[in-house]
Design a protein around this motif. Structure first.
Motif, mmCIF file in Angstrom:
data_model
loop_
_atom_site.group_PDB
_atom_site.id
_atom_site.type_symbol
_atom_site.label_atom_id
_atom_site.label_comp_id
_atom_site.label_asym_id
_atom_site.label_seq_id
_atom_site.Cartn_x
_atom_site.Cartn_y
_atom_site.Cartn_z
ATOM 1 N N VAL A 144 0.831 -1.211 0.000
ATOM 2 C CA VAL A 144 0.000 0.000 0.000
ATOM 3 C C VAL A 144 0.861 1.255 0.000
ATOM 4 C CG1 VAL A 144 -2.084 -0.907 1.100
ATOM 5 C CG2 VAL A 144 -0.190 -0.126 2.532
ATOM 6 N N SER A 145 0.304 2.319 -0.589
ATOM 7 C CA SER A 145 0.925 3.639 -0.488
ATOM 8 C C SER A 145 0.668 4.160 0.926
ATOM 9 C CB SER A 145 0.294 4.578 -1.521
ATOM 10 O OG SER A 145 -1.088 4.722 -1.227
ATOM 11 N N ILE A 146 1.261 5.298 1.246
ATOM 12 C CA ILE A 146 0.997 5.912 2.547
ATOM 13 C C ILE A 146 -0.501 6.211 2.668
ATOM 14 C CG2 ILE A 146 1.387 7.998 3.931
ATOM 15 C CD1 ILE A 146 4.316 7.924 2.942
ATOM 16 N N ALA A 147 -1.085 6.737 1.595
ATOM 17 C CA ALA A 147 -2.523 7.038 1.609
ATOM 18 C C ALA A 147 -3.342 5.765 1.831
ATOM 19 C CB ALA A 147 -2.933 7.704 0.295
ATOM 20 N N GLY A 148 -2.919 4.683 1.166
ATOM 21 C CA GLY A 148 -3.640 3.419 1.295
ATOM 22 C C GLY A 148 -3.592 2.868 2.715
ATOM 23 N N ARG A 170 -5.994 4.906 4.799
ATOM 24 C CA ARG A 170 -7.333 4.595 4.357
ATOM 25 C C ARG A 170 -7.858 3.315 5.017
ATOM 26 N NH1 ARG A 170 -11.222 7.038 0.812
ATOM 27 N NH2 ARG A 170 -12.570 5.356 0.140
ATOM 28 N N TYR A 188 -17.711 8.329 4.662
ATOM 29 C CA TYR A 188 -16.978 9.599 4.635
ATOM 30 C C TYR A 188 -17.921 10.802 4.560
ATOM 31 C CZ TYR A 188 -12.565 7.171 4.291
ATOM 32 O OH TYR A 188 -11.485 6.382 4.570
ATOM 33 N N ASP A 198 -7.780 13.674 -0.351
ATOM 34 C CA ASP A 198 -8.776 12.868 -1.077
ATOM 35 C C ASP A 198 -8.892 11.462 -0.509
ATOM 36 O OD1 ASP A 198 -6.247 12.763 -2.109
ATOM 37 O OD2 ASP A 198 -6.839 12.729 -4.221
ATOM 38 N N ALA A 199 -7.764 10.897 -0.056
ATOM 39 C CA ALA A 199 -7.823 9.549 0.517
ATOM 40 C C ALA A 199 -8.685 9.522 1.777
ATOM 41 C CB ALA A 199 -6.420 9.051 0.839
ATOM 42 N N GLY A 258 -11.288 11.525 2.292
ATOM 43 C CA GLY A 258 -12.611 12.073 2.004
ATOM 44 C C GLY A 258 -12.788 13.487 2.506
ATOM 45 N N ASN A 316 -12.433 16.348 0.837
ATOM 46 C CA ASN A 316 -12.780 17.366 -0.158
ATOM 47 C C ASN A 316 -13.933 18.232 0.355
ATOM 48 O OD1 ASN A 316 -13.023 18.804 -2.530
ATOM 49 N ND2 ASN A 316 -14.247 17.231 -3.553
#
Lengths: 385, 146
Positions: free
Chosen positions: A22-26, A29, A43, A70-71, A73, A75
């Protein structure tokens, strides 16, 4: 407190050396989604997001709040980041809780994380800026002299730290999210592990972990609609002091004493050892369990080690500490403080699974950071404050 | 007033990054001369793909291939490239919306001559000779001419 605040959702990732999938965002999340699922929310139900991580240089991501909006939610909603070194996971939860307590938001998502496999915390802590001393060899090198000072002051037996490690690592076996699962750990094994920073042996240090922890904090009316039992926030407190002031006592920091006094007062607690059923305390190096028992006023000055030696901090002791296995078993740095807070909440909600204690009514979450200069604490309860 | 002391302070750290599955598949696709976009629940196709929908925060995992031709939506001319620019000749930085995509991607267009550049012009990928799974696998765009 002005408005009541409750934890209505908790989410954690399985802590591990590496999460290359996973990415850091993942990673964030994963924890955030689990907390939302626990709270029965999406979210869209969240009003604001508060995140925390260790200093930027640990992972080399500047302003992760921009990248993570965005990861998580966020926005069109407020998102902000809290910075207080190792205590950040705790302070982040407190900032999130204050947004609800102040009546500004109904439901706040708070997430703390660290992906140590992509960073180099050890070297980030060993910077030697011109005209300043280096902290020399990471956090262990920094804290070892204070542990030696504690041993000299208190006359604590040399195996005190080792007993804490064995206790925490055995507790971790009951926590599926813990990074280290060492079923065969013994005092002899810990004693035989290499000395890194006298008196801290390798086995007495926290691991380097990838992981994230998330919570949903809610107002009283939002908590009433939650599917699970809430953990009510009874009190929060934060304190800090300067790193380099030569006159401060890093063995028993004033900021820690004041923070504890403040959080007990906020929670209406006069005898913490008796009234608090269990605690998740930030113990990255074994000896800090004994040291913090004194700093928090749970043990009399000079007698914190007795609690460890007598088994008072064990699962069946009178003041269980780190039922989850603690920082000694999982250390995604930025998340470690929030894990303490979340685990305290799980105990009063009765959702801690195999490491659940019976009948927990009040639990404490604690974090410290920097050169023992940032302290953050909260007390949660099964009943409304 | 005495001079104050200064000293240089250079820091270097060996960080690592994991792309995660979505961005990882995008880079792997480039090695195969395929450009992937992420389809949102509203049916928009984001190129390059993102892990999470910037509008709704929804997790995105539906990756579809888009064309290697597209249209320039805006551009700026670099008359004198600096040593670190990837093209060592005058070129345009441009936003290119690939056929099948709903978002434009920042890249370079090599026309050799600014008078050829215009918003709305059709362009095509020029692939790098060595494909390594990086955005530079797209060497640049060039006018789509028969």
């Amino acid at each position: 407190m002005s408005n009541r605040v409750a934890v209505i959702g908790v989410g954690q990732t399985k802590y591990a050396s590496k999460r290359p999938d996973v990415s850091i965002a993942g990673l964030l999340r994963e924890a955030a989604q689990r907390a939302l699922d626990d709270a029965g929310l999406t979210y869209a139900d969240i009003d604001a997001v508060v995140i925390g991580k260790a200093p930027d240089m640990f992972e080399g991501v500047m302003m992760p709040e921009l990248y993570l909006a965005d990861a998580l939610g966020a926005n069109g909603k407020p998102i902000m980041r809290v910075h207080t070194a190792g205590s950040v996971g705790g302070s982040t939860a407190i900032v999130a809780s204050h947004l609800v307590e102040a009546g500004i938001h109904e439901r706040v998502l708070t997430v703390a994380f660290e992906k140590q496999s992509e960073s180099d915390a050890m070297w980030a802590l060993t910077v030697r800026p011109p005209f300043q001393p280096s902290t020399v060899g990471g956090a262990g090198g920094y804290f070892a002299p204070y542990i030696r000072a504690y041993m000299r002051r208190s006359g604590a037996p040399a195996d005190t730290g080792m007993r804490t490690v064995v206790k925490d690592r055995l507790n971790a076996l009951k926590n599926p999210y813990a990074h280290l699962h060492q079923p065969d750990i013994t005092l002899e094994q810990v004693a035989a592990s290499p000395m890194l920073w006298d008196p801290i042996r390798y086995a007495e240090t926290c691991p380097s972990s990838d992981g994230a922890c998330a919570m949903v904090l809610a107002s009283e009316s939002a908590a009433a609609k939650a599917p699970g039992k809430p953990a009510w926030v009874h009190g929060t407190a934060m304190r800090s002091e300067p790193t380099m002031f030569a006159g401060r006592d890093q063995v028993n920091p004033q900021a820690g004493q004041d923070c504890a006094r403040d959080v007990y007062k906020a929670a209406g607690i006069t005898n913490p050892r008796k009234e608090i059923d269990c605690a998740e305390i930030y113990v990255p190096f074994s000896w800090f369990e004994a040291m913090w028992m004194e700093n928090l006023g749970i043990a009399p000055l000079g007698e914190g080690w007795k609690m460890v030696q007598e088994g008072a901090t064990g699962m069946d002791g009178d003041f269980p500490v780190n039922m989850s296995g603690g920082v000694l078993s999982s250390n995604p740095i930025g998340a470690s403080g929030m894990i303490r807070y979340a685990e305290a909440a799980m105990q009063v909600r009765g959702t801690a699974g195999e490491h659940q204690l019976d009948g927990v009514r009040k639990a404490m979450g604690h974090a410290y950071g920097g050169g023992s200069q940032f302290f953050s604490m909260w007390i949660v309860g099964s009943e409304k404050p | 007033m005495p001079d104050s002391l200064t000293a240089p302070h250079v820091l270097e750290y060996p960080y690592t990054r994991s792309t995660g599955e979505v961005i990882g598949r995008f880079f792997t696709g480039l090695k195969e001369r395929r450009i992937l976009g992420a389809r949102t629940t509203e049916g928009h196709v984001l190129v390059p793909p993102q892990e999470y929908d910037p509008e709704t925060g929804a997790e995105l995992s539906d990756l579809i291939e888009v064309g290697e031709t597209g249209v320039v939506t805006t551009w700026t001319w670099i008359a004198e490239p600096r040593p670190k620019h990837l093209l060592q000749k005058p070129f345009a930085f441009a936003l290119v919306k690939l056929d099948g995509a709903d978002t434009a991607m920042l890249h370079m267009v090599d026309t050799g001559d600014p008078s050829v550049m215009h918003t709305g012009m059709r362009v095509r990928v020029r692939w790098a000779s060595d494909l390594i799974g990086d955005i530079t696998d797209i060497a640049c765009f060039e006018p789509e001419v028969a």
